[in-house]
Design an enzyme around this catalytic site. Structure first.
Site, mmCIF file in Angstrom:
data_model
loop_
_atom_site.group_PDB
_atom_site.id
_atom_site.type_symbol
_atom_site.label_atom_id
_atom_site.label_comp_id
_atom_site.label_asym_id
_atom_site.label_seq_id
_atom_site.Cartn_x
_atom_site.Cartn_y
_atom_site.Cartn_z
ATOM 1 N N TYR B 153 13.003 -35.586 -17.324
ATOM 2 C CA TYR B 153 12.966 -34.157 -17.667
ATOM 3 C C TYR B 153 11.812 -33.454 -16.942
ATOM 4 C CZ TYR B 153 12.104 -30.175 -20.927
ATOM 5 O OH TYR B 153 11.885 -28.957 -21.488
ATOM 6 N N ASP B 238 11.037 -39.985 -26.811
ATOM 7 C CA ASP B 238 11.596 -38.658 -27.046
ATOM 8 C C ASP B 238 13.089 -38.847 -27.326
ATOM 9 O OD1 ASP B 238 12.852 -36.243 -26.788
ATOM 10 O OD2 ASP B 238 11.877 -35.670 -24.918
ATOM 11 N N ILE B 240 15.310 -36.560 -28.666
ATOM 12 C CA ILE B 240 15.849 -35.266 -29.096
ATOM 13 C C ILE B 240 17.354 -35.141 -28.888
ATOM 14 C CG2 ILE B 240 13.631 -34.111 -28.708
ATOM 15 C CD1 ILE B 240 14.870 -32.743 -26.276
ATOM 16 N N LYS B 278 18.509 -29.615 -29.626
ATOM 17 C CA LYS B 278 19.685 -30.155 -28.947
ATOM 18 C C LYS B 278 20.728 -30.626 -29.961
ATOM 19 C CE LYS B 278 17.248 -29.537 -25.227
ATOM 20 N NZ LYS B 278 17.477 -28.373 -24.366
#
Lengths: 482, 482
Positions: B153, B238, B240, B278
């Site tokens: 990301y 992470d 998400i 998300k």
């Protein structure tokens, strides 16, 4: 393989293992005392009354009435839910245009519409907490200092310096001139910092002042503006209490002063912090604003706002509420009137037992003078007295030393976070304590702690029917267990 | 006195005048192209289609239905407004207890209820953006590095390092093994960093992966956990996109792996980032979560959360929504089904013109393989191709280099932020372009730019009636101006 789970602080950052946050200060100790035993009029009448929280609870009837009458303002009503999707998905760090417009207009309104704000300079942040930190990141490198007049908001140390590495350097103000900020005091602090090889990058002001409840007059603001221009350093004005001014003199924003200064001022050095936590009473909504006259700071702050944007659900509601001019006008006026009445009741109640307060006309608190009750004029004595007030009198007021006050014996007393009945109980407790203390002091000078322990037993017998009590026995809510 | 107002960047911090934010990367250039000329089905059919935004817009009908049916969940309805005051005024950084409970439960649910989360370890932050930064502040001193597998990301650079001074150090993964993370790759990166005198303090993972759309299997997660324990370094996961997994293999959280590892693992080293941006599709609400198994990190992160708390208005709504188990179960199932259908339509549509994608089963995007369309296997050629796609084909996809991909020719294509009609237009444009490009490439190798400029004129004549088009001429929405 086996691991020692007690090593939780191993391998963490210096920031995580250090104490730069400052939560262990006296200011927070009082909060903890309250949290362990919170006062409740019906359920815990012997609890600690929270007078350390600068909350504005006086006008929620107006807010709730508006909310119910304006269902389109919410994305959670049948009338507004069709906007849910677009609002929930919106993540542009510029914010909803209608939000920025409404906030800019509101900022002008609470400054008497003598100055206007450009919506394109409105940058969101997670409360004033986030706004102050963003400005520190933008304006100061680690080690750089901003001058800050004392006494000042304790959490400035955390907000300004914890994660940025920037410093605050005190400008000593005291009661000899009612804690006014003078050019001489600014120069003295600036020069002292220089001799310590500290680079001074600006001044951080809080106007109206927390904890003083006072506003800066035009001449003082002009002096300060000249000072920062002479030195070519920044000024950050935290104006989050702008709308809490309830009587003359009116509030004057730095925005007005730079307007009148025109070209005799470098606007690139001027930055304002705002929020809806105090003026509207919405600390939970985390609406903080950075307003800078410096384009580069606006650009950088906006990028940083990604770490603390305002929820679009809240932006949407605030946009509708703050752009309702009729409502806003009424709210601002009514809020000031109610704050003024509460302030008056409190100062009069204290004056009746000879407790002085700094003359003030703003804020959600008083700056109470208990210097005469100190065992000796030291901060040790101040904290000793404070611990008695917190633990025995059961009022979580805040000691001056936690505001970096240079002079012992001052206490901040918040008055807008409670209802009228709790005010009566709080006032009765303070007055009873002061009267008791004065008497006890004469008999037993220097033995403050012994006196205090007997306080909770005798206060009610002695003072419930006191002619000085504004509640006396009239209110059925004021029971013998207070 | 006169001032030079052009000196706006004088006296600012190095952070404000540097480019550590990274907004000028290619990734953001595509966003700007979209913002300058956004596609709209009815108003701007020649505009750029936004395929660079990992938004989940597929289930808002379910959300809006729930919101209207649950008026007590909002403080802005007649049924809920009596809570307005207490919610608006609430500013405890622990968050509303009902919010923490609901989030903890929801986090367990999106992980198949094979693991539970302790509400007391739920720390709020301003989105995952804020959560990642908070963990960087807690775990790394300036200069310390975390290993991060590529591609990753783009905004991790900003979130992890901009204001903290912490670094990311790449673990090179490529298509030879479908971008899998291996122990060998981790060791190689670790050793390389050591030789460069960089202190490695941990690993930062994104699982499911943005941009790959893949999930880490159990064995890989076990390997990584052994690795970080062997080195005594941290791991930040992470997660998400946990609930965007739409087909087998199921999502496995690091929480499951440390549960099975028991004492063979130091939990103090494990930290999870979560958000509702998300999985629920609410990026505007800024609900970020730090979940750490390390008590000291929980304490420090909670203090830091003051800079980016979730609006209590939003906490209150989320608490009600996420604790409605029937609704949550239905939402999670329906959302996965819709994502799976959309993913299938897209991969099939691309496959028809011979465009491959990395096999994936999660996320809001595809990892599209255009290596064969590159003029040469370099990142210069990738960016050249990308600029054609953005400016001529008018699709804002994201080039692999902006994700620090080690291998040129890959592009991330978001598919869940648009409606079905826009999908058809987007697919038609990609397919038309690829067919045109293949033809043009043969005739005129190496002159990509010349070919591309003719693309917009001929694409419609050639391909509107193409038998490959899923829309062909059936939809009245697909006009000749696309």
């Amino acid at each position: 393989m086996e691991f020692n789970s007690s090593n939780e602080t191993q391998m963490l950052s210096r920031m995580a293992t250090g104490d730069g946050h400052g939560e262990n200060s006296a200011y927070f100790e009082g909060w903890k005392a309250y949290e362990d035993n919170p006062f409740d009029l019906s359920k815990n009448r012997r609890g600690v009354i929270q007078m350390g929280l600068a909350e504005n609870r006086l006008c929620f009837d107006l807010i709730e009435e508006w909310v119910v009458k304006n269902p389109k303002a919410s994305i959670c009503t049948p009338q507004g839910s069709e906007d849910f999707k677009e609002i929930a998905i919106f993540q542009d760090y510029h914010g909803l245009p209608e939000f920025r417009n409404a906030v800019a207009k509101f900022m002008g309104k609470v400054r008497g519409e003598r100055v206007t704000f450009d919506p394109d300079r409105i940058v969101m942040s997670g409360g004033a907490t986030g706004a102050v930190e963003i400005l520190a990141f933008c304006l100061a490198d680690p080690g750089d200092a901003f001058l800050v007049p004392t006494p000042y908001y304790p959490a400035f140390d955390r907000d300004w310096g914890w994660r940025t590495g920037a410093k605050l350097y005190p400008v000593i103000c005291d009661s000899s001139n009612d804690f006014k900020i003078t050019r001489a005091a600014l120069e003295a602090a600036y020069n002292k910092a220089q001799t310590e090889n500290i680079r001074v990058k600006g001044v951080l002001l809080n106007n109206p002042s927390n904890p003083l409840g006072t506003v800066l007059d035009r001449d003082t603001l002009r002096d300060i503006l000249r000072f920062i221009n002479d030195k070519n350093i920044h000024i950050v004005c935290d104006e989050i209490y702008a709308s809490t001014v309830f009587s003359q003199p009116e509030f004057v924003s730095i925005a007005e002063i730079i307007q009148e200064a025109g070209d005799n001022n470098n606007r690139n050095l001027v930055h304002i912090v705002y929020s809806l936590s105090k003026d509207m009473g919405f600390p939970g909504f985390r609406v903080g604003i950075v307003y800078s006259y410096n384009d580069a700071v606006v650009r950088c702050a906006r990028k940083m706002s990604s770490f603390g944007l305002v929820s679009t659900q809240t932006q949407h509601l605030m946009a509708a509420m703050l752009s309702d001019e009729r409502f806003v006008d009424r709210f601002i006026q009514e809020s000031a009137e109610r704050l003024g009445r509460r302030h008056g009741a409190f100062t009069r109640g204290l004056a009746q037992v000879g407790i002085g307060t700094l003359k003030s006309n703003a804020g959600l608190f008083l700056w109470m003078d208990l210097r005469r009750l100190l065992r000796e004029p030291t901060f040790e004595a101040e904290l000793e007295l404070w611990r008695i007030i917190v633990h025995d009198v059961k009022l979580n007021v805040s000691p001056g030393c936690s505001f970096h006050c240079a002079e012992p014996g001052w206490f901040r007393v918040c008055f807008a976070n409670m209802d009228d009945d709790t005010v009566r109980v709080a006032l009765k407790r303070i007055r009873a304590f002061v009267l008791q203390r004065k008497g006890g002091h004469k008999q037993c000078r220097g033995r403050a702690l012994q006196i205090s322990t007997s306080f909770s037993r005798i206060m009610l017998d002695d003072f419930l029917m006191s002619p000085h009590s504004p509640a006396s026995a009239k209110s059925p809510m004021v029971q013998a267990t207070n």
